[in-house]
Design an enzyme around this catalytic site. Structure first.
Site, PDB file in Angstrom:
ATOM      1  N   ASN A   8      -1.984  10.645  17.650  1.00  0.00           N
ATOM      2  CA  ASN A   8      -2.272  11.946  16.983  1.00  0.00           C
ATOM      3  C   ASN A   8      -1.240  11.979  15.359  1.00  0.00           C
ATOM      4  OD1 ASN A   8      -2.665  13.993  18.715  1.00  0.00           O
ATOM      5  ND2 ASN A   8      -2.170  13.060  20.327  1.00  0.00           N
TER       6      ASN A   8
ATOM      7  N   MET B 175       8.687  11.246  24.069  1.00  0.00           N
ATOM      8  CA  MET B 175       8.251  11.409  25.637  1.00  0.00           C
ATOM      9  C   MET B 175      10.010  11.884  26.009  1.00  0.00           C
ATOM     10  SD  MET B 175       5.501  11.382  26.784  1.00  0.00           S
ATOM     11  CE  MET B 175       5.812  10.923  28.252  1.00  0.00           C
TER      12      MET B 175
ATOM     13  N   ASN C 206       3.915  21.416  20.604  1.00  0.00           N
ATOM     14  CA  ASN C 206       3.676  20.152  21.070  1.00  0.00           C
ATOM     15  C   ASN C 206       2.163  20.322  21.670  1.00  0.00           C
ATOM     16  OD1 ASN C 206       4.638  18.113  23.465  1.00  0.00           O
ATOM     17  ND2 ASN C 206       4.174  19.660  24.755  1.00  0.00           N
TER      18      ASN C 206
ATOM     19  N   HIS D 129       0.250  18.587  24.816  1.00  0.00           N
ATOM     20  CA  HIS D 129       0.461  18.146  25.990  1.00  0.00           C
ATOM     21  C   HIS D 129      -1.565  18.010  26.592  1.00  0.00           C
ATOM     22  CE1 HIS D 129       2.237  17.958  29.748  1.00  0.00           C
ATOM     23  NE2 HIS D 129       1.635  19.054  30.562  1.00  0.00           N
TER      24      HIS D 129
ATOM     25  N   LEU E 174       9.659  24.080  29.765  1.00  0.00           N
ATOM     26  CA  LEU E 174       9.395  22.968  29.605  1.00  0.00           C
ATOM     27  C   LEU E 174       8.092  23.046  29.743  1.00  0.00           C
ATOM     28  CD1 LEU E 174       9.237  19.732  29.754  1.00  0.00           C
ATOM     29  CD2 LEU E 174       9.588  20.000  32.087  1.00  0.00           C
TER      30      LEU E 174
ATOM     31  N   GLU F  72      -7.271  15.776  21.623  1.00  0.00           N
ATOM     32  CA  GLU F  72      -6.407  16.008  21.489  1.00  0.00           C
ATOM     33  C   GLU F  72      -6.045  15.957  19.330  1.00  0.00           C
ATOM     34  OE1 GLU F  72      -2.843  13.650  23.406  1.00  0.00           O
ATOM     35  OE2 GLU F  72      -3.772  13.771  24.790  1.00  0.00           O
TER      36      GLU F  72
HETATM   37  C1  GRF Z   1      -0.767  11.933  24.587  1.00  0.00           C
HETATM   38  O1  GRF Z   1      -1.678  11.693  25.591  1.00  0.00           O
HETATM   39  C2  GRF Z   1       0.118  13.151  24.417  1.00  0.00           C
HETATM   40  O2  GRF Z   1      -0.731  14.387  24.646  1.00  0.00           O
HETATM   41  C3  GRF Z   1       0.759  12.804  25.036  1.00  0.00           C
HETATM   42  O3  GRF Z   1       1.503  11.148  24.990  1.00  0.00           O
HETATM   43  C4  GRF Z   1       0.168  10.697  24.060  1.00  0.00           C
HETATM   44  C5  GRF Z   1       0.463   9.908  22.751  1.00  0.00           C
HETATM   45  O4  GRF Z   1      -0.234   9.561  22.469  1.00  0.00           O
HETATM   46  N1  GRF Z   1       1.878  13.447  25.483  1.00  0.00           N
HETATM   47  P1  GRF Z   1       0.196   9.174  20.880  1.00  0.00           P
HETATM   48  O5  GRF Z   1       1.023   8.577  20.887  1.00  0.00           O
HETATM   49  O6  GRF Z   1      -0.632   9.847  20.288  1.00  0.00           O
HETATM   50  O7  GRF Z   1      -0.952   7.898  20.733  1.00  0.00           O
END
Ligand code: GRF
Length: 223
Positions: free
Chosen positions: A19, A94, A111, A113, A148, A179
């Site tokens: 991302n 995380m 965020n 999700h 959350l 995403e």
């Molecule tokens: C993504 O799938 C996001 O939705 C989740 O963690 C992953 C992060 O992936 N919360 P990256 O670090 O962006 O590759």
């Protein structure tokens, strides 16, 4: 006449950084009228940090291990404030952030999700969708509040779940097909001032989003 500075986007990571990479690329090619202010990671070994450093992005690691919640939140607030962000993208961060952190940046926190919220807040969303026999799954971008994964939803989109899917294949499809499209689009709307949080609702182009936007709202540059 001085050019007005672009909005500053900070990205919070813990993992691979796919991302982060999509957001950085979209800032570099102008689709997001913002500049990456820096990257904050909760893990020293996050591959996202390697990407950030190779891309010449300022990166800060606030390692999560061994300190209690309020001290961690204070360190995280300091790290983010040092980047002077206008917008903060939590891209696979995380750690659960505390109320103090949310208060410090309310309205600037978004965020992504990996579920069709309000289904499956929390962890292991792909496994839960498979175990439930869902025929579709997806991702949601939402403003971050004390609830959350419960803040005002901005946009969500889905992909089909295939009979032969496992967690890995489903997660990859959600990441690649949803995403990596939704998050850059949302950041473009934020950077242009078309999207904001007002109290506990999301406002898009002056109207309350009573339900999240769908993939139909994606501009061609983000499809
Ligand atoms: C993504 O799938 C996001 O939705 C989740 O963690 C992953 C992060 O992936 N919360 P990256 O670090 O962006 O590759």
């Amino acid at each position: 006449m001085s050019r007005s500075a672009l909005p500053r986007l900070a990205v919070m990571v813990s993992g691979r950084g796919r991302n982060l990479q999509a957001l950085h690329t979209a800032c570099a090619d102008g689709r997001i009228p913002a500049t990456i202010a820096g990257v904050v990671s909760s893990r020293t070994n996050a591959a996202a940090l390697i990407y950030a450093r190779e891309a010449g992005l300022r990166s800060i690691c606030v390692a999560a291990g061994g300190i209690e919640r309020s001290a961690y939140d204070a360190a995280l607030i300091d790290a983010l404030q040092s980047l002077q962000p206008d917008i903060i993208a939590m891209a696979g961060f995380m750690r659960i952030v505390g109320d103090g952190f949310i208060e410090a940046f309310r309205g600037r926190l978004l965020n992504i999700h990996p579920s069709l919220l309000p289904k499956y807040p929390g962890l292991h969303t792909h496994r839960r969708a498979l175990e439930a026999g869902d025929v579709e799954h997806g991702a949601t971008v939402h403003f971050v509040t004390e609830a959350l994964d419960g803040g005002p939803r901005v946009i969500q989109a889905s992909v089909p779940v295939r009979p032969d899917d496992d967690e890995t294949t489903l997660a990859a499809r959600v990441l690649d097909d949803v995403e990596l499209k939704l998050f850059p689009q949302v950041m473009a709307w934020m950077a242009r001032g078309e999207l904001c949080q007002r109290d506990d609702v999301a406002m898009f182009r002056g109207a309350v989003l009573s339900s999240p936007l769908t993939a139909d709202a994606l501009e061609s540059a983000f499809r």
